[in-house]
Every structure is written in structure tokens, then in C-alpha cells.
Design a protein around this motif. Structure first.
Motif, PDB file in Angstrom:
ATOM      1  N   LEU A 129      30.275  -9.563   0.927  1.00  0.00           N
ATOM      2  CA  LEU A 129      28.642  -9.857   1.145  1.00  0.00           C
ATOM      3  C   LEU A 129      27.975 -10.670   0.047  1.00  0.00           C
ATOM      4  O   LEU A 129      26.808 -11.221   0.165  1.00  0.00           O
ATOM      5  N   GLU A 172      26.566 -15.877   0.322  1.00  0.00           N
ATOM      6  CA  GLU A 172      25.403 -15.990   1.215  1.00  0.00           C
ATOM      7  C   GLU A 172      25.597 -16.457   2.279  1.00  0.00           C
ATOM      8  O   GLU A 172      25.020 -16.364   3.456  1.00  0.00           O
ATOM      9  N   ARG A 175      27.225 -14.108   4.769  1.00  0.00           N
ATOM     10  CA  ARG A 175      26.584 -12.745   4.680  1.00  0.00           C
ATOM     11  C   ARG A 175      26.306 -12.208   6.033  1.00  0.00           C
ATOM     12  O   ARG A 175      26.457 -11.262   6.478  1.00  0.00           O
TER      13      ARG A 175
END
Length: 979
Positions: free
Chosen positions: A504, A507, A510
Motif C-alpha cells: 500500500l 501510491e 494503492r
């Protein structure tokens, strides 16, 4: 105090000729705004005795006893009659009445300042009893402001003496109460200065000592808190031959044990146990429902209040995945006992392509209420009428989940007393008349971690708590995202929490990671985005490009290249869809995951790609142009703005300096985020550096200093990577300044040296002048006063060559400090005055405070303490008005030096404490200086144990940074230890 007594406006009689009296200070009277003659001291004693009887009659004998006591003069009765006659003429015949051989003054309660104080105190007590501490503190401060020195000042007689003591005791009790509330509201550090002064003025008052100990302890100064107890115990033994009272001794023990109960207790929300009843259509509540206690209580209270009154409606709004349905279902189950006649539920599919039609929903509701298919009308209006008729007299809860808009909801509302409706939607239903609107935000970090732990398991999370916190933070504390992430981890026994956190952490991937089975965060957002109009969609995409935590309407207008009015309409429409949040009036923000989605949409849908770059460039122009205007307002005549990169955007205009400062500090986070983001683009790098330079006040404000520093480091590194020598020189210049602010002199010296080389190599005259001045300041810190003199002279020459008078004044004031270091006190005073003269030519300016500050230091060294105090006080007022907390703190320290030199130990301690309370006074060495001075002041007040603690802390700071002052402290500690 001159003029009329300080009675709050709303409490004063409206008549312009109304009488007013004061006893909380000198005994005085006014008619309107005009003071009245109250006569001789004995006549004022008579007036005071009558005023303090609150309208009751005082006999002549009582008045004689009040004025003269046991030995009245032979003509006392005649004198009383004379005084009364004179007062009657001065006031008016109907004010002072003669009754039964005595006298009385009868006036409205708000005529006397004491009566007003008692009324304010009563209101404060009432506010405190209801838990409204903020209002209670305000009222108590109004009460205390009514005092104007010693009560009944210079009024003779035993009665006045008794009342004076009573009123002074009451004032102290009010002060203790207000300080107690200060501590209850977390104002610990701010209270230490006032409590230090009060304990010095009333050394035997143990309650004040107790409050001081608690304030110090909660400020992280445990050793000083214990030293206060030691000082108190010694004082009581010496003066009264007694030990401290049990409460004070108990507090000492609790501090020694670091009793966690000394912290403010947190209230725990109450919960109610649901009792399921039939019939019911509610979906099952999730077994791992977590947190949301305040929302559960609020919604439960509104819905349960439907019994016996008109229908209650609550509309719950929020972005997709925030947990609206989960919360609504949970609350519905909680309030079921209030709706024994049933609960209806429907998913209105408002976010999808096929929205549930109201007439269809009404048909299903009618069947659930026992209506045969043959009896259900065809039209929506008839179905709605029958639906309301069936609910009449019943207590039914209707849960309308995932509504599109208010029009879809209205036909489905029960409309009768005893029933209630709970609506969830991504849209705020401001047009749903009478609805109680609730905006649901993401979870708190604690709630988010609790939900994650419930799904994953306590054992896996306990061993990797930090990684688990990283996971829920990456999920933006959005319940749907947390549930997905936790479910993925729970299904993969070989994964650790750290593995999930790493996945995660990227970005760009994600949103792809946050999907499990038929749950996906991106799909939830896609539903909302797909429903937007083209202009809304463009705004949604482009606004997501900015790194700032929030954005103003004006900045958004620049980024979107639209008029402000059109921009606000667009942003408000996005708020209504819950894709954007209203952070404050005129300010907007994205949820972290929504921002990622918006950026993904911009990369996918915003064509050509150059439009994304152009949008961010317009935003940078807006901030640079506006910040340059703020700088010019704060420093009239300063030529730096002439050396900044040009912009196409003109920026905002300001009517005054206060509005300009408000903008700068409000936009601090956004502005610094824009600098960091723009530094990565070579085409924007120089503007980013100049924006940081023009916003240098943020480096000295205290609250923003750390973020300013990290931004300066990032910009410096970006300039190095880009090979832009001009930008690197300016970036190092800004970094030098913030390092000086934080007291890291060695690091500042290295940056300044490189900044000077780069600025000279590019012939950047503005940077050369600035860096020369900073190198001089660094030399002062290192006691290289001759070097400092050379650098300041160079700064003066460069400023004169550039025609920059304010910059010349700054260098002159700093040169004064170098002359002090070289023992030239007389010339130091003259040079500082030259700097102030230049500032005066420029008009009111923030930098004029530096002139007053430098001259104050020079005058202190010259022994002209009164003049020094006046200059430093002027500096303090300016720094405070301009929110320069660093300089505000250092100026309090310099004022404390003046008071200590004048042997005014109490005032010295107060200003030293105020410097410490500001928490940003220029690094460890300066904090050590303040603690050293505070110790000397406390020693002068006889508080030897606390003084020793201050010196010990100062010594530790000096040793840590290798300061030469450590030797002085060791010398102070030897006699203190021996004592």
C-alpha cells in the motif's frame, strides 16, 4: 484607571445620565461619562459603606463605627450628616435616602461594579456546572477585569479594612478558579508564568502552589514541580512552623509516581443494548462494528425522539466507502425498541445506473405492511397516500439507504408522529426540509486500528503495531478500504502486516491493491465520478493534482483558470456529491484515496497532458504573486520583490497588513506543499525557490518553522539535481535562515558559506546582501564579533548599492550587536538608532521591531534600563501583532534580562516563563539561556529548589550543544547545592 468603570456594555444602564459606582479599586462615581466628586476620605468611606450594604439602611451609629471605629471624634454624628448632605447634592436627592435615623442608597444592580462582578461570577459558575468551560473562563476574566487595583483604595476605617480583605480574598479565589479551568482546558504551559507571579506575591497560599505544581507537571517539567513542593515546605516551616496541607503532599506523591490520573479524564460514551422486535426488514448489523460512538448517540437521540411528536428524519451523507450503510444499520438496530411496530428497509441504488423508482419501493413497503397486491394503487401519489395512512398511529422506522437525491426520498417518508426515517446518501440533502443532516467522516486512527485488528486478529497486529498503523493510514482511515485491506491479509496467512503496508506504500498502485472479491474502493469512486457533468469532472481531475492538504476558492480558480464565482459553484456541487469535502468556509479538500483516484482520472482523461502542467503552473503563479504582495506590505520599501521571478497571475490584493498576514498563515501548508511539488519541475524550480524566500516569515513563526525547513531542504536538493546554480544559491539562503531560527548554528554556517559562493558566482545581488547579513548573525552566535562586523558592513554596502533601505537598516541593527560584543557600547546604541531612523522613514513595518529589539539590547548593556524596557516593549508588540513567535519569545527573554538587571525578580521570572511557554525560542542554547535567567530570578525570590532544577536543565542543554555558558551554570550550581 481613568474614565468610567469597566462594566460590560450590555449591563450598563441605557440612560446617558445614569449613575455608576466602583469599589473594586478607588471609590468613585460617574454620571454618564462624567466623574463626580466623592469628597474627603471619610466621605468616601461613608459612600462605600452604603454601597456595600446593597440597598439596606445603615444607622448613623453603624456608619460612625464603620468610619472611625471605637474612637470616633466628638462631632462624629454631625460629620456623618454633613457627608450625607454633600453626597446627596453630588448624586441627586432621590439616590441617597434618609430612613429611620439612617441612610440608604438604592440603585439597580448593574450600577455598582461589585454587583456586576457577582452576577458575572454566578453566570460563570452556572456555565462551569454545565461543562461549558470556555464560556465560564470568559465570564471569569470579565469579572476579574472589573478590579482596578486595591479595592476601596485609600478609604479609611475598620469597615473598609474588613471589606478590603474580603474583596481581595474573593479576587484570589476567582483567580484560582479561572486558573483551575485553564488547566482543565490544557493551558498548562501558558499558566506557569501567571502562577509563578502569583505564588511570589502570595507565598503562603498553598492552592496557588498546588496549581503551579500541576501546571509544571503537565508541561513536562516534573523536576520543577517537585521543587515547588520543596520550596513550599521549607517556607511554611520557616514562617509558620507547619507542614504543607495534605492535598499538596498528596500531589507531590502522585507526581513522584507519575500518576496517570493527573491527566484529564476522558468521558466514555454510553451505549444501549438493542432488543430485537418483529416485524423487521433491517439487514444484519456487521459483527465487527467499530467506533462511531458520537454518531451513534447523535442519530439515536434524534430518531428515538420521534415518539409523541412529528416524524424525525436524519439524513446521513458521506463519500463512498465511508461506512454510511454500516452505521445506519447499526443505529437502526440500536433504536428498534422505540419502533415496536416495525422497521422498513430499502436500497435505493442512488449511486448506480439503475435507480430504484419511488413507486416501486412504495409497493414493496405496502406489501410489508400487510397490503394485498390487489389493494395496491397504480399511481405513486396514491401509493404514497395509502402508505402514510397505514403508518398513522404506528411507530415505524424507515431506513432509506443509498438515496440519489431528496426528490427520490420525499414520497417514502412516513409523515406521521411516532415514525422516523433514516436516509443515507452521497449527497447532502440540504433541500430535504426538516431533516437532521449528518456528515460522516472517516474513522479516527484509533477506530481504524481497532477495526483492522478485529478482522485480522489481535495476535498478528500486536507484533506489528507500527506497520498496522501504516496500513490504516494508507487506507486514509476509510472503513471500506480498511475492511478490504484487512480481509486480504486475513486470507493470506503467509503475509505479514509489513508486507501489506509495503504494497500500500506505492501510491500509484494503492487503489489497485484495495480490492477483494466484489469489494473495490476504485469501483466505489467510479460510480460517483461517472455521474458528474463535464465541468465538474474536469474540476475534480485538476484539483486532485495539487499536493496541498486543502485549497481555497481563489487558489482553485487560478488552477482551473476560471472566475472565482464559477469556481465556487463547481466546488460546492462537488461537495454535494461527497467527492469533495468542505474543510471550512471557502476551503476544500479531498480524502486521500479520492485524491489518488482524481489523479488517476487526470492522467487517463485530461488531454493533452500539458494541461496538467499548465494547471499546476497557474497555481504556483498565484501563490508567488500573492506572497510577494504580502511581503511588500509587511516590508515597505524592501527591494527583494523586484528580484523575484515574474508571474503571469497578478495575485490577490489586500486592504491592510492584518488581512495579508491572515492569508499567509492560513495558506502556509498549501503554499509550502506547492513549493515542494513545483521544485520537481525544472520549468517551475526558480519560481518555487522564490516563493519560499518571499514566505520567509513562516520560518520565524514557530508553528510553521519545521515544515518550512523540510521544504527548503527539498528545494535545495532539487536545485542541485537540476544543476541550477542560481536556484541552489537562493535555496541555501532560505535554508540558512531557518537553521538560524532553530539554533543550529554550525549547520547554518555551512549553508551560508555555500550560499555566498553560489550567489556571488551568479551575481545575485539580493542573495549576496541577505547571506552576508546571515553570516554576520552566525558570527555573533559564535562570538566572532570582528568577523560579524565585516559581514554586516558588506551587507550594508550591498544594500546601499541596491537602494534597499530596509535591508540596510536590518544590517545596521545587527552591526550594533557586533559592536556590543567588541565592547563598543556607545557606538552600538548610535548604530541601532540609525537603523530605527531608516525604519521610521519607511513607515510602520514588521522589521522595525528588529530595530527596537537591537536598541533595547544595547541600552540594557549601557545600563539605561528604563529606555531599554520601552524599546523592547515596542518590539514585543510588533512581533506579537505579526505572529512572529520566535521573536516574541526572544524578546520576552530580553525583557526578563532588563528586569533582572533592575533586581525586579518577579517580573523577570514572568517574562522568562512566557518565553518558555511559546516553545519556539531559537533552539537548545537559547532555551538554556532562558532557564538560566529564570533560575536567577527564582533564586532572587527565595525559590531555591526550583532555581536549581532550572539550572540543571540548562546545564544539560549547554553540554549537549557544547555551549561555553556551561561553566557559568556549574558555578551557580555549586552554592545552590551547598545551600
Amino acid at each position: 484607571m481613568d474614565g468610567v468603570p469597566r462594566v460590560p456594555e450590555q449591563r450598563r444602564p441605557e440612560a446617558s445620565q445614569a449613575l455608576r459606582f466602583s469599589v473594586l479599586g478607588p471609590v468613585r462615581a460617574w454620571r454618564g461619562g462624567e466623574p463626580l466628586t466623592t469628597g474627603s476620605p471619610q466621605q468616601r468611606a461613608l459612600l462605600a459603606a452604603l454601597l456595600l450594604r446593597e440597598g439596606r439602611t445603615a444607622t448613623a451609629a453603624e456608619l460612625i463605627d464603620a468610619i472611625w471605629g471605637e474612637e470616633p471624634p466628638s462631632q462624629a454624628l454631625a460629620a456623618v450628616r454633613t457627608y450625607a448632605s454633600r453626597l446627596r447634592k453630588a448624586l441627586s436627592p432621590d439616590v441617597l435616602a434618609s430612613e429611620s435615623g439612617g441612610y440608604a442608597i438604592r440603585l439597580p444592580g448593574d450600577t455598582l461594579d461589585l454587583a456586576v462582578a457577582e452576577d458575572l461570577w454566578a453566570q460563570a459558575e452556572k456555565a462551569r456546572s454545565t461543562g461549558d468551560l470556555c464560556h465560564a473562563r470568559t465570564l471569569l476574566n470579565e469579572t476579574l477585569d472589573l478590579w482596578d487595583g486595591e479595592p476601596l483604595a485609600n478609604v479609611p476605617g475598620p469597615y473598609a479594612d474588613t471589606q478590603r480583605t474580603r474583596l481581595e480574598e474573593w479576587r484570589l479565589q476567582l483567580l484560582e478558579t479561572r486558573l483551575d479551568m485553564d488547566l482543565e482546558q490544557g493551558c498548562h504551559a501558558e499558566s506557569v508564568s501567571e502562577l509563578t507571579a502569583l505564588t511570589a506575591a502570595h507565598p503562603l497560599r498553598e492552592r496557588l502552589r498546588e496549581l503551579l505544581m500541576l501546571a509544571l507537571y503537565r508541561s513536562g517539567r516534573q523536576a520543577e514541580a517537585l521543587a515547588v513542593y520543596a520550596d513550599t515546605r521549607r517556607l511554611l516551616a520557616d514562617e509558620l512552623g507547619v507542614d504543607p496541607r495534605p492535598g499538596l503532599a498528596e500531589l507531590q506523591q502522585r507526581i513522584l509516581q507519575a500518576d496517570p490520573a493527573l491527566a484529564e479524564p476522558a468521558a466514555s460514551p454510553a451505549s444501549a443494548a438493542p432488543t430485537p422486535v418483529r416485524p423487521a426488514q433491517l439487514p444484519a448489523t456487521v459483527p465487527d462494528f467499530t467506533g462511531r460512538a458520537s454518531f451513534v448517540a447523535e442519530l439515536g437521540e434524534v430518531l428515538s425522539s420521534a415518539e409523541g411528536r412529528v416524524m424525525a428524519v436524519s439524513a446521513l451523507a458521506g463519500i463512498g466507502g465511508v461506512g454510511k450503510t454500516t452505521l445506519a444499520v447499526h443505529v437502526a438496530h440500536e433504536v428498534r425498541p422505540h419502533f415496536p411496530d416495525g422497521q422498513l428497509y430499502v436500497d435505493l441504488q442512488g449511486a448506480g445506473p439503475r435507480v430504484a423508482e419511488p413507486e416501486t419501493v412504495l409497493g414493496s413497503f405496502l406489501r410489508a405492511l400487510g397490503t394485498a397486491d390487489s389493494a395496491i394503487p397504480d399511481s405513486m401519489e396514491e401509493r404514497a397516500a395509502l402508505y402514510r395512512s397505514l403508518l398513522d398511529g404506528r411507530r415505524v422506522l424507515v431506513l432509506l439507504d443509498n438515496a440519489r437525491d431528496a426528490a427520490q426520498v420525499r414520497p417514502l417518508l412516513p409523515g406521521t408522529a411516532g415514525c422516523a426515517a433514516l436516509v443515507t446518501s452521497r449527497v447532502r440533502m440540504v433541500d430535504l426540509v426538516g431533516a437532521h443532516l449528518v456528515d460522516l467522516d472517516v474513522m479516527s486512527p484509533e477506530e481504524a486500528l481497532q477495526l483492522f485488528t478485529k478482522i485480522v486478529g489481535e495476535e498478528r497486529v500486536a507484533s506489528e503495531r507500527e506497520a498496522a498503523l501504516d496500513v490504516v493510514a494508507a487506507c486514509g482511515f476509510l472503513p471500506l478500504a480498511i475492511r478490504i485491506a484487512a480481509s486480504r491479509l486475513a486470507a493470506r496467512r503467509t503475509w505479514t502486516v509489513s508486507v501489506l503496508a509495503a504494497k500500500l506504500g506505492d501510491e500509484r498502485r494503492r487503489l489497485d491493491e484495495l480490492q477483494a472479491g466484489d469489494l473495490a474502493v476504485k469501483a466505489t469512486f467510479e460510480l460517483g465520478y461517472g455521474a458528474l457533468e463535464p465541468a465538474q469532472a474536469r474540476a475534480f481531475r485538476l484539483l486532485g493534482l495539487a499536493d496541498s492538504p486543502h485549497i481555497s476558492v481563489a487558489a482553485a480558480a487560478a488552477l482551473l483558470d476560471l472566475p472565482v464565482e464559477d469556481t465556487e459553484d463547481l466546488l460546492e456541487s462537488l461537495v454535494d456529491t461527497s467527492l469533495l469535502e468542505s474543510a471550512a468556509p471557502g476551503r476544500y479538500r479531498y480524502h486521500d484515496l479520492v485524491r489518488l483516484y482524481a489523479r488517476a482520472c487526470a492522467e487517463r482523461d485530461e488531454q493533452p497532458p500539458s494541461e496538467r502542467t499548465a494547471a499546476l503552473s497557474r497555481l504556483l503563479d498565484f501563490y508567488l504573486a500573492t506572497t510577494a504582495r504580502v511581503y511588500a506590505i509587511e516590508r515597505p520599501g524592501d527591494r527583494l520583490v523586484d528580484h523575484l521571478e515574474p508571474t503571469q497571475f497578478t495575485g490577490l490584493d489586500f486592504t491592510d497588513g492584518s488581512a495579508a498576514r491572515d492569508w499567509l498563515y492560513t495558506e502556509a501548508d498549501c503554499l509550502l506543499a506547492c513549493v515542494r511539488q513545483s521544485a520537481g519541475d525544472p520549468g517551475s524550480l526558480r519560481r518555487a525557490v522564490d516563493l519560499l524566500w518571499a514566505a520567509k516569515d513562516l520560518a520565524e513563526s514557530g508553528a510553521n518553522s519545521r515544515r518550512y525547513e523540510t521544504t527548503a531542504v527539498a528545494v535545495r536538493d532539487a536545485a542541485q539535481t537540476a544543476g541550477d546554480v542560481h536556484a541552489e544559491g537562493r535555496a541555501r539562503t532560505t535554508l540558512t535562515n531557518v537553521l538560524l531560527v532553530s539554533g543550529r548554528i554550525t549547520d547554518a554556517d555551512e549553508e551560508a558559506r555555500l550560499a555566498m559562493l553560489l550567489a556571488e558566482s551568479t551575481d545575485d545581488t539580493a542573495a549576496v546582501c541577505w547571506v552576508a547579513n546571515d553570516r554576520g548573525i552566525i558570527s555573533l552566535h559564535q562570538s566572532r564579533f570582528a568577523d560579524g562586523e565585516g559581514f554586516f558592513n558588506k551587507a550594508i554596502e550591498s544594500s546601499r548599492a541596491a537602494g534597499n533601505r530596509p535591508s540596510e537598516a536590518t544590517a545596521l541593527c545587527n552591526l550594533s550587536r557586533a559592536h556590543l560584543g567588541l565592547g563598543r557600547t556607545t557606538t552600538a546604541v548610535k548604530i541601532a538608532q540609525q537603523g530605527i531612523d531608516i525604519y521610521d522613514e519607511m513607515g510602520p513595518t514588521l522589521r522595525a521591531a528588529n530595530g527596537h529589539y537591537s536598541l533595547g539590547i544595547a541600552l540594557t548593556r549601557a545600563g539605561r534600563l528604563t529606555d531599554a524596557l520601552r524599546q523592547l516593549s515596542d518590539a514585543l508588540n510588533i512581533f506579537t501583532d505579526h505572529r512572529q513567535q520566535l521573536w516574541e519569545g526572544t524578546t520576552h527573554f530580553r525583557i526578563a534580562e532588563v528586569h533582572l538587571a533592575a533586581r525586579r525578580h518577579l517580573q523577570a521570572a514572568q517574562h522568562a516563563e512566557q518565553a518558555l511557554a511559546l516553545r519556539c525560542i531559537g533552539g537548545d542554547r537559547m532555551r538554556g539561556n532562558v532557564l538560566t535567567l529564570l533560575g536567577k530570578a527564582l533564586s532572587g525570590l527565595g525559590q531555591l529548589d526550583r532555581a536549581k532544577v532550572c539550572w540543571e536543565e540548562a546545564l544539560a542543554l549547554y553540554e549537549q550543544c557544547g555551549a561555553e555558558e556551561a561553566d557559568e551554570i556549574r558555578g551557580l550550581l555549586v552554592p545552590a547545592t551547598a545551600a
